[in-house]
Design a protein around this motif. Sequence first.
Motif, PDB file in Angstrom:
ATOM      1  N   THR A  77      15.517   8.385  12.169  1.00 58.09           N
ATOM      2  CA  THR A  77      14.520   8.731  13.011  1.00 58.09           C
ATOM      3  C   THR A  77      14.653   8.062  14.463  1.00 58.09           C
ATOM      4  O   THR A  77      14.372   8.588  15.029  1.00 58.09           O
ATOM      5  CB  THR A  77      13.549   7.569  11.602  1.00 58.09           C
ATOM      6  OG1 THR A  77      13.006   8.450  10.736  1.00 58.09           O
ATOM      7  CG2 THR A  77      12.663   7.564  12.754  1.00 58.09           C
ATOM      8  N   LEU A  81      13.990  10.031  17.587  1.00 58.09           N
ATOM      9  CA  LEU A  81      13.482   9.306  18.693  1.00 58.09           C
ATOM     10  C   LEU A  81      13.969   8.791  20.231  1.00 58.09           C
ATOM     11  O   LEU A  81      13.738   9.545  21.638  1.00 58.09           O
ATOM     12  CB  LEU A  81      13.041   7.742  17.901  1.00 58.09           C
ATOM     13  CG  LEU A  81      11.821   7.810  17.084  1.00 58.09           C
ATOM     14  CD1 LEU A  81      11.327   6.303  16.371  1.00 58.09           C
ATOM     15  CD2 LEU A  81      10.201   8.478  17.836  1.00 58.09           C
ATOM     16  N   VAL A 230       5.550   8.014  23.055  1.00 55.49           N
ATOM     17  CA  VAL A 230       6.209   9.018  21.749  1.00 55.49           C
ATOM     18  C   VAL A 230       6.060   7.532  20.259  1.00 55.49           C
ATOM     19  O   VAL A 230       5.785   7.724  19.414  1.00 55.49           O
ATOM     20  CB  VAL A 230       7.272   9.210  21.702  1.00 55.49           C
ATOM     21  CG1 VAL A 230       8.192   9.054  21.041  1.00 55.49           C
ATOM     22  CG2 VAL A 230       7.478   9.369  22.777  1.00 55.49           C
ATOM     23  N   VAL A 231       5.826   6.161  20.991  1.00 50.59           N
ATOM     24  CA  VAL A 231       5.022   5.585  19.916  1.00 50.59           C
ATOM     25  C   VAL A 231       4.122   5.280  19.252  1.00 50.59           C
ATOM     26  O   VAL A 231       3.703   5.604  17.941  1.00 50.59           O
ATOM     27  CB  VAL A 231       5.286   3.944  20.390  1.00 50.59           C
ATOM     28  CG1 VAL A 231       4.849   3.041  19.443  1.00 50.59           C
ATOM     29  CG2 VAL A 231       7.301   3.888  21.539  1.00 50.59           C
ATOM     30  N   THR A 234       3.937   8.286  16.607  1.00 46.63           N
ATOM     31  CA  THR A 234       4.088   7.858  15.474  1.00 46.63           C
ATOM     32  C   THR A 234       3.465   7.094  14.969  1.00 46.63           C
ATOM     33  O   THR A 234       3.851   7.133  13.594  1.00 46.63           O
ATOM     34  CB  THR A 234       6.104   7.259  16.157  1.00 46.63           C
ATOM     35  OG1 THR A 234       7.244   8.658  17.076  1.00 46.63           O
ATOM     36  CG2 THR A 234       7.040   6.870  14.385  1.00 46.63           C
ATOM     37  N   LEU A 235       3.351   6.094  15.299  1.00 49.33           N
ATOM     38  CA  LEU A 235       2.729   5.353  14.426  1.00 49.33           C
ATOM     39  C   LEU A 235       1.346   5.347  14.354  1.00 49.33           C
ATOM     40  O   LEU A 235       0.806   4.274  13.279  1.00 49.33           O
ATOM     41  CB  LEU A 235       2.720   3.408  15.011  1.00 49.33           C
ATOM     42  CG  LEU A 235       4.706   2.600  14.615  1.00 49.33           C
ATOM     43  CD1 LEU A 235       4.809   1.766  15.649  1.00 49.33           C
ATOM     44  CD2 LEU A 235       4.751   3.171  13.691  1.00 49.33           C
ATOM     45  N   LYS A 236       0.530   6.038  15.605  1.00 48.68           N
ATOM     46  CA  LYS A 236      -0.541   5.784  15.305  1.00 48.68           C
ATOM     47  C   LYS A 236      -1.236   4.941  15.255  1.00 48.68           C
ATOM     48  O   LYS A 236      -2.479   4.055  14.792  1.00 48.68           O
ATOM     49  CB  LYS A 236      -1.461   7.032  13.508  1.00 48.68           C
ATOM     50  CG  LYS A 236      -0.893   8.198  13.617  1.00 48.68           C
ATOM     51  CD  LYS A 236      -1.208   8.807  12.444  1.00 48.68           C
ATOM     52  CE  LYS A 236      -0.707  10.267  11.999  1.00 48.68           C
ATOM     53  NZ  LYS A 236       0.639  10.660  12.010  1.00 48.68           N
ATOM     54  N   PHE A 388      12.052   1.660  20.461  1.00 48.64           N
ATOM     55  CA  PHE A 388      12.336   2.661  18.903  1.00 48.64           C
ATOM     56  C   PHE A 388      13.183   2.373  17.897  1.00 48.64           C
ATOM     57  O   PHE A 388      12.961   2.575  16.893  1.00 48.64           O
ATOM     58  CB  PHE A 388      13.127   4.084  19.829  1.00 48.64           C
ATOM     59  CG  PHE A 388      12.094   4.555  21.136  1.00 48.64           C
ATOM     60  CD1 PHE A 388      11.304   4.735  20.777  1.00 48.64           C
ATOM     61  CD2 PHE A 388      12.650   4.535  22.761  1.00 48.64           C
ATOM     62  CE1 PHE A 388      10.266   5.299  21.549  1.00 48.64           C
ATOM     63  CE2 PHE A 388      12.062   5.206  22.900  1.00 48.64           C
ATOM     64  CZ  PHE A 388      10.702   5.730  23.090  1.00 48.64           C
ATOM     65  N   THR A 391       9.748   0.674  16.089  1.00 41.53           N
ATOM     66  CA  THR A 391       9.006   2.012  15.779  1.00 41.53           C
ATOM     67  C   THR A 391       9.187   2.665  14.818  1.00 41.53           C
ATOM     68  O   THR A 391       8.433   3.019  13.894  1.00 41.53           O
ATOM     69  CB  THR A 391       9.397   2.888  17.130  1.00 41.53           C
ATOM     70  OG1 THR A 391       8.682   2.568  17.947  1.00 41.53           O
ATOM     71  CG2 THR A 391       8.119   4.289  16.102  1.00 41.53           C
ATOM     72  N   ALA A 392      10.952   2.771  14.730  1.00 38.63           N
ATOM     73  CA  ALA A 392      11.940   3.934  13.403  1.00 38.63           C
ATOM     74  C   ALA A 392      11.851   2.473  12.354  1.00 38.63           C
ATOM     75  O   ALA A 392      11.439   3.359  11.114  1.00 38.63           O
ATOM     76  CB  ALA A 392      12.988   4.081  13.747  1.00 38.63           C
ATOM     77  N   SER A 395       7.754   2.281  11.150  1.00 40.56           N
ATOM     78  CA  SER A 395       7.538   4.114  10.617  1.00 40.56           C
ATOM     79  C   SER A 395       7.759   4.368   8.635  1.00 40.56           C
ATOM     80  O   SER A 395       7.318   5.030   7.870  1.00 40.56           O
ATOM     81  CB  SER A 395       7.877   5.505  11.559  1.00 40.56           C
ATOM     82  OG  SER A 395       7.852   6.454  10.837  1.00 40.56           O
TER      83      SER A 395
END
Length: 406
Positions: A77, A81, A230-231, A234-236, A388, A391-392, A395
Amino acid sequence: MKNIFSFYTKTPLILRIAIGLTVGVLLGLFVPQATFVSVFGTVFVGALKAIAPVLVFVLIIASLAGAGKGIGGRFKTVIVLYMLSTFLAAVVAVAGSYIFKVTLPLGEAVDKTAPAGLGEVFQSLLEKMVSNPVTSIIEGNYTGILTWSVIFGLALRSSNDNTKSVLNDISGGVSKAVAWVIQIAPFGILGLVYSSVGEYGLEIFTDYGKILLLLVGCMLAVALIVDPIVVAITLKRNPYPLVLKCFKESGITAFFTRSSAANIPVNMKLCEKLGLDKEYYSVAIPLGATINMDGAAITITVMSLSAAFSQGINVNIFVAILLSLVATLGACGASGVAGGSLLLIPMACSLLGVGQDVAMQVVAVGFIIGVVQDSLETAINSSGDVIFCATAEYSDRMKKGEKVKF
């Protein structure tokens, strides 16, 4: 003599370049007959031209051969990203370059146009890809260099540790040679600025200012708009608390150190503060310092397109998209090398039909504006590593039903 050399090397490169720039301007304005000064610029550009193909070749081979195996889903992931962010940065740079077409006062004007159709682009690309690797290095065919270095790098992934160690040593040796070449940058810039001021006058700095503003604008757009989107996707979730925290604790430090590698300990500490898994971020952060290169992709793209526009080359959208891909791949090879993104500009320029001599003049311009460009580039790259990486992991946790707070 030894004391003079020691004093020279210990003086910050930024200060030395500033002095060389100032002296070059003064000589160009008040001693225009001292034409021998221009030889410094010729030597500097020639040295860059000689070492850049070898640098690209060995860096990519060593990087691919030593890449780790068995990367789990979380690592996959973060790699996606990192690469997506770098590609989007190159796309933003393409858009910015088309909206604000910046040209530079360069020599050796040519009467060329980039390939008009997609078929012609790929035909030319395939021919360059299968060029003899030795010939590619000698002639500066970066498409061939990139192709063969990837092939050799993948082929050597199964080699033993001793072989990989030798490759890393060779890569380190070439990087050190590049660092030595960079040491003469103040003299090279002195000669180049002298020649430019003598021919064009002080108007050249208007053009340099324009290219710097375009670079800074693209980098800030990516850092404050594209990456947060992008973040968020991915995370909403609202990405700015995470983004701004990473800029504050990682980006500012990286701006002054101008080294993603030197900023790794800072990023590790930040990951610890964010509550990330040490076993994960201890691999993901160094990986990001290698392949998460938003700023480098922007620099390569903007400078290459400016070189093409300066030569009157028409670049269509298909070639521009291809350039984005090349910039993404090239940026991943720019890590850990002083001025690495600048030295990969010729690879992208070759795709646009810009000759090596002109491309190296653009590289030299990059060193002139590098005080700001390289600092901001490093800040965006390094802070993005943590953004990122976090974020990964967040997620992955959210998929498992865990609550995430940042």
